[in-house]
Design an enzyme around this catalytic site. Sequence first.
Site, PDB file in Angstrom:
ATOM      1  CB  CYS A 130      -0.948  -0.014   1.192  1.00 31.74           C
ATOM      2  SG  CYS A 130      -0.171  -0.511   2.726  1.00 31.74           S
ATOM      3  CG  HIS A 190      -0.865   3.850   4.912  1.00 37.72           C
ATOM      4  ND1 HIS A 190      -1.580   3.579   6.046  1.00 37.72           N
ATOM      5  CD2 HIS A 190      -0.465   2.644   4.424  1.00 37.72           C
ATOM      6  CE1 HIS A 190      -1.620   2.256   6.231  1.00 37.72           C
ATOM      7  NE2 HIS A 190      -0.960   1.669   5.258  1.00 37.72           N
TER       8      HIS A 190
END
Length: 339
Positions: free
Chosen positions: A130, A243
């Site tokens: 990711c 994130h």
Amino acid sequence: MGKSYNVAVVGATGAVGIEMMETLEKRNFPVSNLKLLASARSVGKTFKFHGKDIAVEELTPESFKGVDIALFSAGGSISKEYAKYCVDAGAVMIDNSSAFRMDPDVPLVVPEVNGEDVFKHKGIIANPNCTTAIMCVVVYPLHKAKKLKRMVASTYQAASGGGAKAMQELLDQTRAVLEGKEPEVKVMAQQIAFNLFPHIDVFQENGYTKEEMKMVNETRKIMHLPDVQISCTCVRVPVLRAHSESLNLEFENPITPAEAREILEKSPGVEVMDDVANKVYPMPILATRKYDVLAGRIRQDVSRTDGKGLDIFVSGDQLLKGAALNAVQIAEVLISKEQ
């Protein structure tokens, strides 16, 4: 009307599996039949897809008969165990685990960066880590213009990176601390409520974690830059999802913040959010549920005198661009020549 496809989602009841289903629906992927696959304990659960209830079936070696595209998000061991059954049945496997990412025969794809690599597949296409996917979307267009030489990244990774159980642990621990109770650490390496820790995945002999080395190796593969210098520190922070990353970039050619903004404003999958006078910059709360990666705090690296350094802060939804959306985008590229 173009062709439609039989699609399977493996690991359908997990955080990413659910996002995969929602993303297929929101992006109107041409699904003729959707099969939801998970372990025996999830059998019978139902999910709505385009208004219809679809029951979860048990994943077995026979599950892939008649399937065209299988989106896997059930962990590396399941991916390794079922890859052969999937490919032998004639389905293309788009795998969200780390099982095949560094396999030289498996394309590792971020569609905005190396979409053409999709067509080199031999039955399996890997979805990157990711943080790597979020980073590459922003760094690649700058590299194309100025040639990336070195990158130092620090990440601020949400609980969502650890799955639905890690997200729940953040909520449970926060509640416990606020109520004056002892927080329980079950899923993550340390207490996450009111804390952060530089430990994601397992430590390697070189002192880096596996997550940090994934970012190094996967970025090199995706961007076709086997020798680019990359170092990073991955940190888990008490954020539910999305994130963030602080990137220090060194290029072979000088680059100004104004040039970088102009490049990124034209880049697919990026939203420039960079107006510090009005407190506008990327934050996980703004990136949550967004398809685009947010880029801001774009500034010249003051530690250099040659104008070749740049600092950028980015935020991206780990469950979307970092996982489910990227996988669906790979499927979109895969079928693009047939539509």
